[in-house]
Enzyme design. Structure first.
Site, PDB file in Angstrom:
ATOM      1  N   THR A   9      32.532 -38.973  -3.083  1.00 32.82           N
ATOM      2  CA  THR A   9      31.516 -38.673  -3.830  1.00 32.82           C
ATOM      3  C   THR A   9      32.271 -37.558  -5.309  1.00 32.82           C
ATOM      4  O   THR A   9      33.245 -37.624  -5.513  1.00 32.82           O
ATOM      5  CB  THR A   9      30.661 -37.548  -3.186  1.00 32.82           C
ATOM      6  OG1 THR A   9      32.341 -35.940  -2.947  1.00 32.82           O
ATOM      7  CG2 THR A   9      30.456 -37.756  -1.429  1.00 32.82           C
ATOM      8  N   GLY A  10      30.927 -37.369  -5.949  1.00 36.26           N
ATOM      9  CA  GLY A  10      31.524 -36.993  -7.131  1.00 36.26           C
ATOM     10  C   GLY A  10      32.467 -37.741  -8.337  1.00 36.26           C
ATOM     11  O   GLY A  10      32.946 -37.530  -8.863  1.00 36.26           O
ATOM     12  N   GLY A  14      36.205 -37.796 -14.314  1.00 38.58           N
ATOM     13  CA  GLY A  14      37.291 -36.769 -13.616  1.00 38.58           C
ATOM     14  C   GLY A  14      38.505 -37.467 -11.991  1.00 38.58           C
ATOM     15  O   GLY A  14      38.005 -38.736 -12.172  1.00 38.58           O
ATOM     16  N   TYR A 165      34.081 -19.252  -6.144  1.00 39.71           N
ATOM     17  CA  TYR A 165      35.074 -20.287  -5.743  1.00 39.71           C
ATOM     18  C   TYR A 165      35.951 -20.160  -4.981  1.00 39.71           C
ATOM     19  O   TYR A 165      36.011 -21.674  -4.779  1.00 39.71           O
ATOM     20  CB  TYR A 165      35.310 -21.200  -7.556  1.00 39.71           C
ATOM     21  CG  TYR A 165      36.326 -22.450  -7.927  1.00 39.71           C
ATOM     22  CD1 TYR A 165      35.092 -23.571  -7.045  1.00 39.71           C
ATOM     23  CD2 TYR A 165      37.430 -22.593  -7.427  1.00 39.71           C
ATOM     24  CE1 TYR A 165      36.057 -24.921  -7.782  1.00 39.71           C
ATOM     25  CE2 TYR A 165      37.755 -23.804  -7.829  1.00 39.71           C
ATOM     26  CZ  TYR A 165      37.616 -24.582  -7.761  1.00 39.71           C
ATOM     27  OH  TYR A 165      37.970 -26.124  -7.325  1.00 39.71           O
TER      28      TYR A 165
END
Length: 281
Positions: A9-10, A14, A165
């Protein structure tokens, strides 16, 4: 690693992109789960070029949308008999108190609840693998997290980015701990990890992140995406670590959790809260 299929995922930037490239180099079929298909396709082209592999697929998945997650899971189950790995890498850092389209505070919504739902929906296809892995990218920031099950979305509590976070990263570790119990007797193992302080585009284009200028200034002091991805890749490919399922890793080694909130009772509470919050019961 031949004939293995792993979801990241993502995966369009990065650590997600770095992980995709390295796994593809190993001959793994990588499914890139990306929120933005335009950027995802650009990243897929780069990944194929740098890995010298065409065995990479792209599917749209927005971890901030339950509808999108359900659609993604349906497509995966329709197109693949089994999945050998799920790397829950996508994440968001939100400086402001924002919500997902389902009304969740953004960081717990994307970083925890989105991945919880995705994992839950894919358990059946993961269990069909001879040896599957679920890897949750957490953070050392979990030590700043506190859980108030009456106000996980900061409707009444004061909000700041550290609280939000830290809470979401604590959830990643507790989720891994409890998930391991639910995987007993299966061929699926699960791990959490701290990637280190990595310079990525985390949060840059979700309206509420730190912005590209800040990232540019800070990059010399942080790990590269490739360095940050090393532990996730290790956990996805190392064959002899299944007996360590449920544990937390840093720099490819076991890392003790030194926070009183990381315990089996708290993990079970979070699991039950997440199930209820997502309407899975």
């Amino acid at each position: 690693m031949q004939n293995k299929t792993i979801i990241v995922t993502g995966a369009n930037a990065g650590m997600g992109l770095a992980t995709t490239i390295e796994l593809a180099k190993e001959g793994i079929h990588v499914i890139m789960a990306c929120r933005d298909t335009k950027r995802g396709n650009e990243a897929k082209e780069r990944a194929m070029a740098e890995s010298n592999s065409t065995n990479i697929s792209l599917y749209q998945c927005d971890l901030g949308s339950m509808e999108s997650i359900y659609n993604f899971a349906d497509q995966i189950k329709e197109n693949f008999y089994k999945i050998d790995g799920l790397i829950n890498n996508a994440g968001v850092v939100s400086l402001k108190h924002t919500r997902t389209e389902d009304g969740f505070e953004s960081m717990i919504g994307v970083n925890h609840l989105g991945h919880f739902l995705l994992t839950y929906l894919l358990l059946d296809v993961l269990k069909k693998s001879d040896q599957a892995r679920i890897i949750n990218v957490a953070s050392g920031a979990y030590k700043a997290g506190t859980l108030d099950y009456n106000d996980m979305h900061f409707k009444n509590r004061s909000f700041n980015v550290i609280k939000g976070y830290g809470q979401s990263k604590l959830c990643n570790i507790l989720f891994t701990l409890e998930l391991n119990k639910h995987l007993e007797g299966t061929n699926v193992s699960t791990f959490a990890l701290h990637p280190g302080a990595v310079s990525t585009s985390l949060g840059v284009d979700r309206r509420t992140g730190f912005g590209e200028k800040v990232h540019s200034l800070l990059r010399p002091f942080f790990l590269t995406s490739e360095e940050g991805a090393e532990t996730a890749i290790y956990l996805a490919t190392e064959s002899k670590i299944d007996h360590l399922s449920g544990r937390y890793f840093y720099k490819k080694k076991l890392q003790p959790t030194k926070y009183k909130k990381v315990n089996e009772n708290e993990a079970k509470k979070l699991w039950n809260w997440s199930i209820k919050e997502l309407g899975l019961n």
